[in-house]
Design a protein around this motif. Structure first.
Motif, short mmCIF file in Angstrom:
data_model
loop_
_atom_site.label_atom_id
_atom_site.label_comp_id
_atom_site.label_asym_id
_atom_site.label_seq_id
_atom_site.Cartn_x
_atom_site.Cartn_y
_atom_site.Cartn_z
N VAL A 197 0.53 4.05 -2.77
CA VAL A 197 0.04 5.38 -2.34
C VAL A 197 1.03 6.45 -2.81
O VAL A 197 0.63 7.50 -3.31
CB VAL A 197 -0.16 5.43 -0.81
N THR B 141 -5.08 -2.80 7.61
CA THR B 141 -4.47 -1.53 7.21
C THR B 141 -5.43 -0.79 6.28
O THR B 141 -5.83 -1.32 5.24
CB THR B 141 -3.14 -1.78 6.46
N ASP B 142 -5.79 0.40 6.64
CA ASP B 142 -6.65 1.24 5.82
C ASP B 142 -7.90 0.55 5.28
O ASP B 142 -8.10 0.46 4.06
CB ASP B 142 -5.83 1.83 4.65
N ASP C 248 -9.15 4.26 -0.03
CA ASP C 248 -8.45 5.03 1.02
C ASP C 248 -8.04 6.41 0.50
O ASP C 248 -7.10 7.00 1.01
CB ASP C 248 -7.19 4.27 1.45
N GLN D 189 0.13 9.56 -5.21
CA GLN D 189 0.34 10.95 -4.82
C GLN D 189 1.19 11.70 -5.85
O GLN D 189 0.95 12.87 -6.12
CB GLN D 189 0.98 11.01 -3.43
N PRO E 96 -5.52 13.52 1.39
CA PRO E 96 -6.26 14.05 2.55
C PRO E 96 -6.64 15.52 2.39
O PRO E 96 -7.53 16.01 3.09
CB PRO E 96 -5.29 13.84 3.73
N ARG F 52 0.84 -1.21 0.00
CA ARG F 52 0.00 0.00 0.00
C ARG F 52 0.87 1.25 0.00
O ARG F 52 0.61 2.21 -0.73
CB ARG F 52 -0.95 0.01 1.21
N ALA F 53 1.92 1.24 0.81
CA ALA F 53 2.78 2.43 0.90
C ALA F 53 3.39 2.77 -0.45
O ALA F 53 3.43 3.93 -0.86
CB ALA F 53 3.87 2.21 1.95
N TYR G 156 -8.78 9.64 3.00
CA TYR G 156 -8.05 9.77 4.27
C TYR G 156 -6.58 9.40 4.18
O TYR G 156 -5.82 9.71 5.09
CB TYR G 156 -8.73 8.98 5.41
N ARG G 157 -6.15 8.77 3.09
CA ARG G 157 -4.74 8.40 3.01
C ARG G 157 -4.02 9.06 1.83
O ARG G 157 -2.98 9.68 1.99
CB ARG G 157 -4.60 6.87 2.91
#
Ligand code: DC
Length: 225
Positions: free
Chosen positions: A116, A192-193, A134, A120, A141, A112-113, A137-138
């Protein structure tokens, strides 16, 4: 730059709606589920077990994952074109195997990291409407508009079943409903999330609404951002 985040359960119509809103507003549509599906495909091809968090995260980190609006011959009914290391995998990630595989690899915090971060980066360069689980919120945001798109279970199963019939994929309504229930359990139960609605999000229940109706509602708000 504009950021619109859409979260919600499987079959709520996030992809169809986000793609149409993106066209109307002239911004990029980002399907984050496609990236988890791509991660499952990358793992399978490398012969790595879906449970091998560290190796999958490393492979996904090294892979070049590109998303773009379908162009020319790519306009074959897909919502988005997905390119992994220069190969078009847009349909290869849409199989039942990859649906289940993506639910497994998306459990891992390290995977996920990595994804993500890629998401981004995409949203830094251009205005986006990004959908997933997510996002509000992830991933984004600070999004200007956060939408939680949902519909009741029966309706989501009906839509999915109709879509499969149109594509000539054989199944039964009962099987589709069971699959929706299984995938909801994974999404809401993830350590997680997990899927949840953030405070301040716009709850849009599309049960009984048409796609155009939902798109119009979002575009009206989107134009004022
Ligand atoms: O939306 P989809 O069915 O294509 O998503 C594929 C899988 O990835 C699904 O199991 C949920 C997961 N997912 C996630 O964990 N986080 C996201 N932002 C998007 C999808």
């Amino acid at each position: 730059m504009v950021q619109i985040a859409i979260d919600g359960p499987v079959g709520a119509g996030k992809g169809t709606v986000a793609r149409l809103v993106a066209e109307r507003l002239g911004i990029l549509y980002v399907d984050t589920g496609a990236m988890y599906r791509a991660a499952a495909l990358i793992a399978k091809r490398a012969g790595v077990s879906g449970e091998d968090e560290v190796r999958i995260a490393k492979l996904v980190d090294q892979a070049k994952i590109e998303l773009r609006q379908p162009q020319g011959e790519e306009r074959d009914g897909r919502l988005i074109t997905v390119i992994v290391d220069n190969e078009d995998v847009s349909w290869k990630i849409r199989t039942e195997e990859m649906s289940q595989g993506s639910a497994v690899v998306s459990k891992h915090p390290q995977v996920r990291a990595v994804l993500v971060q890629k998401q981004q980066t995409m949203a830094k360069k251009q205005s986006v409407i990004m959908e997933g689980r997510d996002i509000a919120y992830r991933v984004l945001p600070e999004a200007n508009l956060k939408i939680y798109l949902t519909a009741d279970e029966q309706e989501r199963a009906r839509r999915r079943f109709k879509q499969m019939q149109e594509r000539g994929i054989e199944s039964t309504f009962e099987k589709v409903l069971l699959d929706i229930k299984w995938r909801d359990a994974q999404d809401f139960g993830r350590k997680t999330d997990p899927l949840k609605m953030v405070k301040g999000a716009w709850l849009l229940d599309t049960t009984g609404m048409t796609i155009e109706g939902v798109v119009d509602k979002i575009v009206r708000r989107g134009k004022n951002l």
